[in-house]
Design a protein around this motif. Sequence first.
Motif, PDB file in Angstrom:
ATOM      1  N   MET A   1     -11.570  -8.728 -21.582  1.00 17.14           N
ATOM      2  CA  MET A   1     -10.816  -8.444 -19.882  1.00 17.14           C
ATOM      3  C   MET A   1      -9.125  -8.375 -20.239  1.00 17.14           C
ATOM      4  O   MET A   1      -8.960  -9.799 -20.304  1.00 17.14           O
ATOM      5  CB  MET A   1     -11.439  -8.630 -18.938  1.00 17.14           C
ATOM      6  N   ILE A   2      -8.664  -7.451 -19.417  1.00 16.12           N
ATOM      7  CA  ILE A   2      -7.472  -7.840 -19.546  1.00 16.12           C
ATOM      8  C   ILE A   2      -6.856  -7.959 -17.827  1.00 16.12           C
ATOM      9  O   ILE A   2      -7.211  -7.691 -17.270  1.00 16.12           O
ATOM     10  CB  ILE A   2      -5.962  -6.468 -19.824  1.00 16.12           C
ATOM     11  N   GLU A   3      -6.644  -9.880 -18.046  1.00 14.24           N
ATOM     12  CA  GLU A   3      -6.480  -9.936 -17.188  1.00 14.24           C
ATOM     13  C   GLU A   3      -4.814  -9.838 -16.885  1.00 14.24           C
ATOM     14  O   GLU A   3      -4.258 -10.207 -15.879  1.00 14.24           O
ATOM     15  CB  GLU A   3      -6.550 -11.227 -16.870  1.00 14.24           C
ATOM     16  N   ASP A  63      -3.319 -12.329 -29.198  1.00 10.85           N
ATOM     17  CA  ASP A  63      -3.435 -10.796 -29.771  1.00 10.85           C
ATOM     18  C   ASP A  63      -2.277 -10.656 -29.559  1.00 10.85           C
ATOM     19  O   ASP A  63      -1.928  -9.946 -28.545  1.00 10.85           O
ATOM     20  CB  ASP A  63      -4.823 -10.374 -28.496  1.00 10.85           C
ATOM     21  N   GLU A  72      -5.971   0.175 -31.279  1.00 13.04           N
ATOM     22  CA  GLU A  72      -5.703  -1.100 -30.601  1.00 13.04           C
ATOM     23  C   GLU A  72      -5.032  -0.759 -29.173  1.00 13.04           C
ATOM     24  O   GLU A  72      -5.928  -1.361 -28.831  1.00 13.04           O
ATOM     25  CB  GLU A  72      -4.696  -1.796 -31.274  1.00 13.04           C
ATOM     26  N   ARG A  75      -8.675  -0.014 -28.488  1.00 12.82           N
ATOM     27  CA  ARG A  75      -9.400  -1.072 -27.992  1.00 12.82           C
ATOM     28  C   ARG A  75      -9.783  -2.140 -26.481  1.00 12.82           C
ATOM     29  O   ARG A  75     -10.316  -2.084 -26.205  1.00 12.82           O
ATOM     30  CB  ARG A  75      -9.328  -2.540 -29.270  1.00 12.82           C
ATOM     31  N   ILE A  76      -8.109  -2.020 -26.610  1.00  9.72           N
ATOM     32  CA  ILE A  76      -7.635  -2.467 -24.850  1.00  9.72           C
ATOM     33  C   ILE A  76      -7.709  -1.181 -23.911  1.00  9.72           C
ATOM     34  O   ILE A  76      -8.644  -2.628 -22.808  1.00  9.72           O
ATOM     35  CB  ILE A  76      -6.391  -2.743 -24.815  1.00  9.72           C
ATOM     36  N   ALA A  78     -10.653  -0.131 -23.872  1.00 16.64           N
ATOM     37  CA  ALA A  78     -12.523  -0.359 -23.280  1.00 16.64           C
ATOM     38  C   ALA A  78     -12.305  -1.351 -22.287  1.00 16.64           C
ATOM     39  O   ALA A  78     -13.434  -1.922 -22.501  1.00 16.64           O
ATOM     40  CB  ALA A  78     -12.372  -0.127 -25.246  1.00 16.64           C
ATOM     41  N   HIS A  79     -11.277  -2.582 -22.772  1.00 12.85           N
ATOM     42  CA  HIS A  79     -11.677  -4.050 -22.110  1.00 12.85           C
ATOM     43  C   HIS A  79     -11.165  -3.626 -20.590  1.00 12.85           C
ATOM     44  O   HIS A  79     -11.906  -4.625 -19.834  1.00 12.85           O
ATOM     45  CB  HIS A  79     -11.117  -4.935 -22.685  1.00 12.85           C
ATOM     46  N   LEU A  80     -10.852  -2.959 -20.531  1.00 10.27           N
ATOM     47  CA  LEU A  80     -10.289  -2.290 -18.723  1.00 10.27           C
ATOM     48  C   LEU A  80     -11.385  -2.317 -18.460  1.00 10.27           C
ATOM     49  O   LEU A  80     -12.285  -1.398 -18.991  1.00 10.27           O
ATOM     50  CB  LEU A  80      -9.036  -1.520 -18.465  1.00 10.27           C
ATOM     51  N   VAL A  81     -11.701  -2.783 -16.512  1.00 12.19           N
ATOM     52  CA  VAL A  81     -12.960  -2.166 -15.773  1.00 12.19           C
ATOM     53  C   VAL A  81     -12.115  -1.491 -14.822  1.00 12.19           C
ATOM     54  O   VAL A  81     -10.999  -2.161 -13.739  1.00 12.19           O
ATOM     55  CB  VAL A  81     -13.989  -3.350 -15.686  1.00 12.19           C
TER      56      VAL A  81
END
Length: 81
Positions: A1-3, A63, A72, A75-76, A78-81
């Motif tokens: 998850m990107i904070e 990272d 890349e 990939r990033i 895919a981690h966003l919600v």
Amino acid sequence: MIENELTVYSKPSCVQCNATYRALDAKGIPYVIVDLSENDAALEYVKELGYAQAPVVVVDDQDHWSGFNPIEIERIAAHLV
């Protein structure tokens, strides 16, 4: 998850930098741009990371990557919600 936002270290008239901005924008990934030609401390930082090519994209201290890298970015994204 990107904070937090990604940091894109770039330079003027950089084709790979512009491609990276477009790809991040298309995926809705937030980022800030740091111009390496105007920030000596940032230039030293990316050199310490081992990079000599712009852009350098930093997610966090472990990272990061250099150059336009769609894999890349996917990939990033895919981690966003």
